[in-house]
Every structure is written in C-alpha cells, then in structure tokens.
Enzyme design. Sequence first.
Site, PDB file in Angstrom:
ATOM      1  N   ASP A   1       2.497  52.540  17.915  1.00  0.00           N
ATOM      2  CA  ASP A   1       2.461  54.000  17.858  1.00  0.00           C
ATOM      3  C   ASP A   1       2.824  54.696  19.153  1.00  0.00           C
ATOM      4  O   ASP A   1       2.352  55.788  19.422  1.00  0.00           O
ATOM      5  CB  ASP A   1       1.098  54.491  17.360  1.00  0.00           C
ATOM      6  CG  ASP A   1      -0.044  54.190  18.311  1.00  0.00           C
ATOM      7  OD1 ASP A   1      -1.141  54.717  18.093  1.00  0.00           O
ATOM      8  OD2 ASP A   1       0.165  53.421  19.266  1.00  0.00           O
ATOM      9  N   GLY A   2       3.711  54.090  19.942  1.00  0.00           N
ATOM     10  CA  GLY A   2       4.183  54.790  21.121  1.00  0.00           C
ATOM     11  C   GLY A   2       4.536  53.859  22.260  1.00  0.00           C
ATOM     12  O   GLY A   2       4.692  52.641  22.086  1.00  0.00           O
TER      13      GLY A   2
ATOM     14  N   PRO B   1       4.959  48.635  25.105  1.00  0.00           N
ATOM     15  CA  PRO B   1       4.608  49.198  23.800  1.00  0.00           C
ATOM     16  C   PRO B   1       3.138  49.591  23.746  1.00  0.00           C
ATOM     17  O   PRO B   1       2.288  48.972  24.400  1.00  0.00           O
ATOM     18  CB  PRO B   1       4.898  48.040  22.826  1.00  0.00           C
ATOM     19  CG  PRO B   1       5.795  47.111  23.577  1.00  0.00           C
ATOM     20  CD  PRO B   1       5.413  47.245  25.017  1.00  0.00           C
ATOM     21  N   LYS B   2       2.845  50.619  22.957  1.00  0.00           N
ATOM     22  CA  LYS B   2       1.450  51.018  22.725  1.00  0.00           C
ATOM     23  C   LYS B   2       0.993  50.389  21.421  1.00  0.00           C
ATOM     24  O   LYS B   2       1.439  50.770  20.338  1.00  0.00           O
ATOM     25  CB  LYS B   2       1.306  52.537  22.663  1.00  0.00           C
ATOM     26  CG  LYS B   2      -0.141  52.984  22.549  1.00  0.00           C
ATOM     27  CD  LYS B   2      -0.268  54.489  22.508  1.00  0.00           C
ATOM     28  CE  LYS B   2      -1.741  54.895  22.491  1.00  0.00           C
ATOM     29  NZ  LYS B   2      -2.470  54.317  21.336  1.00  0.00           N
ATOM     30  N   TRP B   3       0.099  49.428  21.526  1.00  0.00           N
ATOM     31  CA  TRP B   3      -0.374  48.678  20.373  1.00  0.00           C
ATOM     32  C   TRP B   3      -1.461  49.464  19.637  1.00  0.00           C
ATOM     33  O   TRP B   3      -2.336  50.054  20.252  1.00  0.00           O
ATOM     34  CB  TRP B   3      -0.905  47.319  20.821  1.00  0.00           C
ATOM     35  CG  TRP B   3       0.161  46.508  21.481  1.00  0.00           C
ATOM     36  CD1 TRP B   3       0.492  46.517  22.803  1.00  0.00           C
ATOM     37  CD2 TRP B   3       1.074  45.628  20.847  1.00  0.00           C
ATOM     38  NE1 TRP B   3       1.555  45.683  23.035  1.00  0.00           N
ATOM     39  CE2 TRP B   3       1.938  45.115  21.844  1.00  0.00           C
ATOM     40  CE3 TRP B   3       1.241  45.209  19.522  1.00  0.00           C
ATOM     41  CZ2 TRP B   3       2.954  44.214  21.558  1.00  0.00           C
ATOM     42  CZ3 TRP B   3       2.255  44.301  19.242  1.00  0.00           C
ATOM     43  CH2 TRP B   3       3.103  43.812  20.248  1.00  0.00           C
TER      44      TRP B   3
END
Length: 353
Positions: free
Chosen positions: A185-186, A34-36
Amino acid sequence: MDLSPASPVSPMLAKAVSAVPEPDSVPGGLSYEPKWDGFRGIVYFDGETVEIGSRGSKMLTRYFPELVDAFARLLPGPCVLDGEIVVRRGEPGQERLDWEALSQRIHPAASRVKKLAEETPAEFVAFDLLARGDDSYLDAPFSERRAQLEDLATELEAPLHVSQVTTDVDLARRWLVEFEGAGLDGVVAKPLAAAYSPGKRIMLKAKHHRSADVVVLGYRVHTSGTGVGSLLLGLYDDDGELRGVGGVSAFSDVRRRELVDELDPLVLRDESGETVRGETDRSRFSSSKDTSFVRLEPTRVVEVRYDQMEGMRFRHTVQFERWRPDRDAASCTFEQLERPIAYDLSRVLVQAH
C-alpha cells in the site's frame, strides 16, 4: 543486548506525504522500500527464545508459532529485527497480500491458532536491524543498520525475507504503482543518515489517494452519546444491491450535532414511528462493541478519499471530502473504483532477498 521483551522498543513511525519525495529533500539522502500491509513486528531473539512484539508492544508470539519456529531455526544468532508480518494468497503467479486472512490469525483459542498456522501460514519481511549480538544499532544511521541486516540475512529463506530497497527515486515511484497490484500500500522513504528513533515519525510514507462517491446508509451515535460518530457507506453492485463498504468519521463536536438534525429527514421509522436500526458485523478485536446504527433512506451521496480496497470494502477508514447533492445515489457503483493492475507478490519477495 539492551533490548528485550521485558523492555520493548516502540517502533519508529512514518509521516504521510503526498508523493514519493526527492532524495535530496533530506540531508544525507533517502532510501526507498515497499510499504508492506501487515502487522508490524519487533522480533527479539536471544539465541534460544523468540518473542514478537506488536506496534503497541503487546506480544504476538502465541499467534504465530510457525514464525517462532522459523526465527529460531534460521536466524544465525541473537538479534532484534523490525519488520512486518504478512499472509499471502492466490495461485502461483497471481499471489498478493491477504489482510483478512492475517487478521483472522489473532484468535484466543490455541486450537484455532494451530489450525490457522497450518492453513494460512504467515511470513516475515524484515526492514531494519536494531541489535545484533551484544551490539545495539539504535544510534547508528540507517545505512549502517541496513548493511548489518543484509549481512545477517545472507542465509535466510522463506518464510523470512528482507525488504528490498533502492536509492533510485524513479524506481520507487514505479513501485508505488506496480506493487499495489500485489497488495502493498505504498512506498516508505528512510533518511540514510538517521538513527532509529522509537515512537517518532522520522520516516516518510507515500500511499495511494483516490476518491469515490458513496451512498450514506446510516450513522452510529458518537461514543459520548451525542451526535453522529460515523457515517456508514455503501455502493451498488452489478445486481443492484447496495453493499456496505466502510465508514467515515472524525467530525468535530459541533459538526456531529449538526449532522443529527441534517440527517433526521432521512431516518427510517417503522409503523409506530420508532427509529429503524441495523447492525453491522462484529470485529474479532472488539466483540463487545455496540455495532448498531440508525438506518437512513439511501439517497444522500458523499465523496470520500480512500487508499485501497480489501475485497468489497475500503481497507481503512476513509476521509470525508464533500457532500455531492448533484449525484444520484443509484449511480454510485463499484465500477467507479480504480482497480490496480495485478502484480505477483512472489516477485516482490524474491527480489527482496
């Protein structure tokens, strides 16, 4: 360790891609995570002292005393970690990342820092290990660095976490959709065989891309003093009130000058013919910055690309797509925005251990 706050490392960066890439698109394969959405942090722990460096190598240590205590108490030995500082909010079962609360944590007053550390405590999500003991892992492939991180993190507990990973591209694509509901967010894709490359865009990031038709409220003059620097944007709420939602910039020198002439018929003027100006809220990061803008008659519509919302505003600066002369400004409401399905952040963090 060779790495220290005295000679801080520049974090490895990610290059934007349009979609989560296939694992075989990079030699050696990819690992997905995950993009934190928080503050990037490089943590230096020598066994006694903790320092937290930012993406720009400035020290964030004084702003997060609760994390300093947690690192000193929970880390099993000297190490250098790469990860993200985040703040969560919401009732149990409905938690998500809170960027606004996190940004409030950067404050010059020690009393305020102490108060916020108690009211909105931060957490740290580690996703890379750069050194452990006397051994540097900068030249080691990510697969080895990740294995060492998982070994080091065996006994870690909240507020310290390890980001979950997968080599299953289908699961990663599901994360891209589901985890947005928790404020992420990504998805980031990391080459398993790649060494840690400070300051270089070796990783790949896939983020959400959406479009919206918004009303142009005004413009700021470019810092050069010539032309339009940015357009201020708005949307109508349920009560028919036009609310500011962000801005769009990145125009060429020629286009900035052209926009002044194009927008001149829409400039609001008082009875004496003087330009009516407005002012937006000042940022705590740039309190001395000029926030005034030229107000425009809110009739012109522009289509922009954005990734996500933070409350009632665009989370990041949006990208200009095209003018929409066919759209009525009054029809540009919040209802057009795509809202992600809520997803509990605690489920993401629990899975990360």
